[in-house]
Motif scaffolding. Structure first.
Motif, PDB file in Angstrom:
ATOM      1  N   PHE A 161     118.889  17.694  73.467  1.00 54.15           N
ATOM      2  CA  PHE A 161     119.902  18.577  74.049  1.00 54.15           C
ATOM      3  C   PHE A 161     120.422  19.558  72.995  1.00 54.15           C
ATOM      4  CE2 PHE A 161     124.268  19.740  74.840  1.00 54.15           C
ATOM      5  CZ  PHE A 161     124.242  20.171  76.153  1.00 54.15           C
ATOM      6  N   ARG A 162     120.710  19.061  71.809  1.00 54.64           N
ATOM      7  CA  ARG A 162     121.220  19.924  70.745  1.00 54.64           C
ATOM      8  C   ARG A 162     120.254  21.070  70.458  1.00 54.64           C
ATOM      9  NH1 ARG A 162     124.897  17.662  66.725  1.00 54.64           N
ATOM     10  NH2 ARG A 162     125.758  15.653  67.398  1.00 54.64           N
ATOM     11  N   ALA A 163     118.983  20.730  70.370  1.00 48.88           N
ATOM     12  CA  ALA A 163     117.988  21.749  70.036  1.00 48.88           C
ATOM     13  C   ALA A 163     117.812  22.756  71.176  1.00 48.88           C
ATOM     14  CB  ALA A 163     116.655  21.077  69.717  1.00 48.88           C
ATOM     15  N   ARG A 164     117.908  22.288  72.393  1.00 50.30           N
ATOM     16  CA  ARG A 164     117.625  23.145  73.542  1.00 50.30           C
ATOM     17  C   ARG A 164     118.782  24.064  73.906  1.00 50.30           C
ATOM     18  NH1 ARG A 164     115.311  20.486  79.133  1.00 50.30           N
ATOM     19  NH2 ARG A 164     115.124  22.373  80.399  1.00 50.30           N
ATOM     20  N   PHE A 165     120.015  23.603  73.686  1.00 46.84           N
ATOM     21  CA  PHE A 165     121.163  24.361  74.180  1.00 46.84           C
ATOM     22  C   PHE A 165     122.122  24.824  73.079  1.00 46.84           C
ATOM     23  CE2 PHE A 165     119.796  21.767  77.807  1.00 46.84           C
ATOM     24  CZ  PHE A 165     119.654  22.756  78.771  1.00 46.84           C
ATOM     25  N   ARG A 166     121.682  24.795  71.855  1.00 46.34           N
ATOM     26  CA  ARG A 166     122.541  25.275  70.777  1.00 46.34           C
ATOM     27  C   ARG A 166     122.622  26.805  70.825  1.00 46.34           C
ATOM     28  NH1 ARG A 166     124.263  23.072  65.788  1.00 46.34           N
ATOM     29  NH2 ARG A 166     124.869  24.713  64.314  1.00 46.34           N
ATOM     30  N   LEU A 201     125.074  31.279  79.933  1.00 48.50           N
ATOM     31  CA  LEU A 201     125.815  30.015  79.939  1.00 48.50           C
ATOM     32  C   LEU A 201     125.835  29.372  81.329  1.00 48.50           C
ATOM     33  CD1 LEU A 201     128.864  30.833  77.627  1.00 48.50           C
ATOM     34  CD2 LEU A 201     126.926  29.335  77.118  1.00 48.50           C
ATOM     35  N   GLU A 202     126.077  30.168  82.344  1.00 51.58           N
ATOM     36  CA  GLU A 202     126.196  29.613  83.695  1.00 51.58           C
ATOM     37  C   GLU A 202     124.888  28.972  84.159  1.00 51.58           C
ATOM     38  OE1 GLU A 202     127.349  31.010  88.245  1.00 51.58           O
ATOM     39  OE2 GLU A 202     127.737  32.344  86.552  1.00 51.58           O
ATOM     40  N   SER A 203     123.789  29.670  83.981  1.00 52.98           N
ATOM     41  CA  SER A 203     122.503  29.110  84.412  1.00 52.98           C
ATOM     42  C   SER A 203     122.131  27.890  83.574  1.00 52.98           C
ATOM     43  CB  SER A 203     121.401  30.172  84.330  1.00 52.98           C
ATOM     44  OG  SER A 203     121.249  30.648  83.006  1.00 52.98           O
ATOM     45  N   ALA A 204     122.485  27.914  82.290  1.00 52.42           N
ATOM     46  CA  ALA A 204     122.200  26.759  81.436  1.00 52.42           C
ATOM     47  C   ALA A 204     123.034  25.556  81.865  1.00 52.42           C
ATOM     48  CB  ALA A 204     122.473  27.108  79.979  1.00 52.42           C
ATOM     49  N   PRO A 249     117.813  14.601  83.520  1.00 52.51           N
ATOM     50  CA  PRO A 249     118.027  13.153  83.393  1.00 52.51           C
ATOM     51  C   PRO A 249     119.033  12.859  82.279  1.00 52.51           C
ATOM     52  CG  PRO A 249     115.682  13.692  83.434  1.00 52.51           C
ATOM     53  CD  PRO A 249     116.408  14.989  83.291  1.00 52.51           C
ATOM     54  N   ASP A 250     119.730  11.741  82.393  1.00 51.44           N
ATOM     55  CA  ASP A 250     120.726  11.377  81.386  1.00 51.44           C
ATOM     56  C   ASP A 250     120.159  11.424  79.972  1.00 51.44           C
ATOM     57  OD1 ASP A 250     122.529  10.967  83.404  1.00 51.44           O
ATOM     58  OD2 ASP A 250     122.466   8.775  83.324  1.00 51.44           O
ATOM     59  N   ALA A 251     118.954  10.880  79.800  1.00 52.61           N
ATOM     60  CA  ALA A 251     118.383  10.762  78.461  1.00 52.61           C
ATOM     61  C   ALA A 251     118.128  12.115  77.808  1.00 52.61           C
ATOM     62  CB  ALA A 251     117.077   9.969  78.526  1.00 52.61           C
ATOM     63  N   GLU A 252     118.016  13.168  78.604  1.00 51.98           N
ATOM     64  CA  GLU A 252     117.803  14.499  78.049  1.00 51.98           C
ATOM     65  C   GLU A 252     119.114  15.217  77.735  1.00 51.98           C
ATOM     66  OE1 GLU A 252     114.982  16.963  80.064  1.00 51.98           O
ATOM     67  OE2 GLU A 252     113.729  15.255  80.650  1.00 51.98           O
ATOM     68  N   VAL A 253     120.230  14.571  78.073  1.00 53.20           N
ATOM     69  CA  VAL A 253     121.541  15.172  77.833  1.00 53.20           C
ATOM     70  C   VAL A 253     122.317  14.396  76.775  1.00 53.20           C
ATOM     71  CG1 VAL A 253     123.739  15.845  78.894  1.00 53.20           C
ATOM     72  CG2 VAL A 253     121.606  16.047  80.201  1.00 53.20           C
ATOM     73  N   PHE A 254     122.350  13.088  76.905  1.00 45.68           N
ATOM     74  CA  PHE A 254     123.152  12.284  75.967  1.00 45.68           C
ATOM     75  C   PHE A 254     122.496  10.935  75.720  1.00 45.68           C
ATOM     76  CE2 PHE A 254     124.750  11.499  80.247  1.00 45.68           C
ATOM     77  CZ  PHE A 254     124.791  10.107  80.313  1.00 45.68           C
ATOM     78  N   HIS A 300     137.747  24.188  82.094  1.00 50.73           N
ATOM     79  CA  HIS A 300     137.232  24.854  80.897  1.00 50.73           C
ATOM     80  C   HIS A 300     137.231  26.378  81.000  1.00 50.73           C
ATOM     81  CE1 HIS A 300     135.073  24.977  77.123  1.00 50.73           C
ATOM     82  NE2 HIS A 300     134.025  25.582  77.667  1.00 50.73           N
ATOM     83  N   GLY A 301     137.294  26.893  82.229  1.00 48.70           N
ATOM     84  CA  GLY A 301     137.196  28.334  82.413  1.00 48.70           C
ATOM     85  C   GLY A 301     135.781  28.811  82.632  1.00 48.70           C
ATOM     86  N   GLY A 302     134.828  27.932  82.568  1.00 49.55           N
ATOM     87  CA  GLY A 302     133.407  28.220  82.777  1.00 49.55           C
ATOM     88  C   GLY A 302     132.669  26.900  82.791  1.00 49.55           C
ATOM     89  N   ALA A 303     131.404  26.944  83.134  1.00 44.91           N
ATOM     90  CA  ALA A 303     130.612  25.715  83.207  1.00 44.91           C
ATOM     91  C   ALA A 303     129.344  25.883  82.390  1.00 44.91           C
ATOM     92  CB  ALA A 303     130.283  25.371  84.655  1.00 44.91           C
ATOM     93  N   GLY A 304     129.521  26.072  81.084  1.00 47.10           N
ATOM     94  CA  GLY A 304     128.389  26.181  80.176  1.00 47.10           C
ATOM     95  C   GLY A 304     127.760  24.834  79.892  1.00 47.10           C
ATOM     96  N   PRO A 305     126.647  24.817  79.179  1.00 48.48           N
ATOM     97  CA  PRO A 305     125.883  23.573  79.006  1.00 48.48           C
ATOM     98  C   PRO A 305     126.629  22.467  78.271  1.00 48.48           C
ATOM     99  CG  PRO A 305     125.050  25.308  77.569  1.00 48.48           C
ATOM    100  CD  PRO A 305     125.994  25.957  78.507  1.00 48.48           C
ATOM    101  N   TRP A 306     127.439  22.815  77.270  1.00 41.39           N
ATOM    102  CA  TRP A 306     128.107  21.767  76.504  1.00 41.39           C
ATOM    103  C   TRP A 306     129.257  21.158  77.292  1.00 41.39           C
ATOM    104  CZ3 TRP A 306     126.467  20.057  71.619  1.00 41.39           C
ATOM    105  CH2 TRP A 306     125.368  20.756  71.099  1.00 41.39           C
ATOM    106  N   ALA A 307     129.988  21.977  78.041  1.00 36.17           N
ATOM    107  CA  ALA A 307     131.049  21.439  78.890  1.00 36.17           C
ATOM    108  C   ALA A 307     130.460  20.566  80.003  1.00 36.17           C
ATOM    109  CB  ALA A 307     131.875  22.566  79.486  1.00 36.17           C
TER     110      ALA A 307
END
Length: 220
Positions: free
Chosen positions: A176-181, A188-191, A199-204, A83-90
């Motif tokens: 996740f949408r609300a927290r990392f939009r 981005l990197e720290s996120a 935990p999985d449930a907090e991501v997807f 991706h060129g970076g490791a942001g929260p959505w990637a």
């Protein structure tokens, strides 16, 4: 008889003299091997053969898995390589991809896997596809990763095992949408690192699998 007695007496006297003067058998062996043996500590009699073998090889306790500091760094590097970076959505896409592989019983880079990502043409939502590619090895060039335009509400990724038709569809959770939009670029990197530890449930979450229509020409 006297000659025999005299010879025996001489032999006995010679033996006694040799012992008193440190003759044969009295001195320890000399040379490098002897010095090495003398300087080497003796293993206790109670020490078993296996214990001596382990001590000889300077055994260390086995490592308990990968060091905690290395595993996340390796995963973040894998995402950034695609991706060129490791942001929260990637990273979220990466997490989903790893989960899907385990659910479908497939290894990474399997040609039996098909990945279909539904997303608007908008970064952050589309970043999920690169994370999925980093986790699974699917790609546009291998024709097992495809993008389908959809609304923000329709963002989800379907992972399908071609040989069996088994599929799992995953989407970012509402939390996740609300927290990392719209995370600022400098964060981005720290996120992304934070998402990796959630935990999985907090991501997807798992969504109902999309039902593919019948192939062309099939009776309806």
């Amino acid at each position: 008889m006297r000659k025999t007695m005299s010879r025996a007496a001489l032999i006995l006297l010679a033996a006694i003299s040799s012992i008193r003067c440190g003759g044969a058998g009295a001195h320890p062996p000399e040379g490098p091997a002897a010095r090495e043996t003398a300087g080497r500590p003796h293993a206790p009699a109670s020490q078993g053969r296996g214990q001596r073998h382990a001590a000889h090889h300077h055994g260390h306790p086995p490592a308990q898995g990968r060091p905690a500091a290395e595993a996340p760094d390796d995963e973040l590097r894998a995402v950034a390589a695609i991706h060129g970076g490791a942001g929260p959505w990637a990273v979220a896409g990466y997490r989903m991809g790893r989960f899907a592989l385990a659910r479908l019983g497939l290894p990474a880079r399997s040609f039996d896997l098909e990945v279909i990502h539904h997303s608007p043409r908008n970064v952050q939502f589309s970043c999920i596809a690169d994370g999925a590619a980093a986790a699974t090895g699917a790609s546009l060039g291998k024709l097992n990763l495809s993008l389908i335009e959809a609304s923000e509400d329709g963002v989800e990724t379907t992972y399908r095992r071609r040989s069996t038709g088994q599929a799992v569809t995953l989407r970012p959770s509402a939390a996740f949408r609300a927290r990392f939009r719209d995370v600022p670029r400098e964060k981005l990197e720290s996120a992304g690192r934070e998402v990796l530890s959630l935990p999985d449930a907090e991501v997807f979450e798992e969504a109902p699998a999309r039902v593919a229509g019948p192939p062309p020409g099939a009776p309806r």
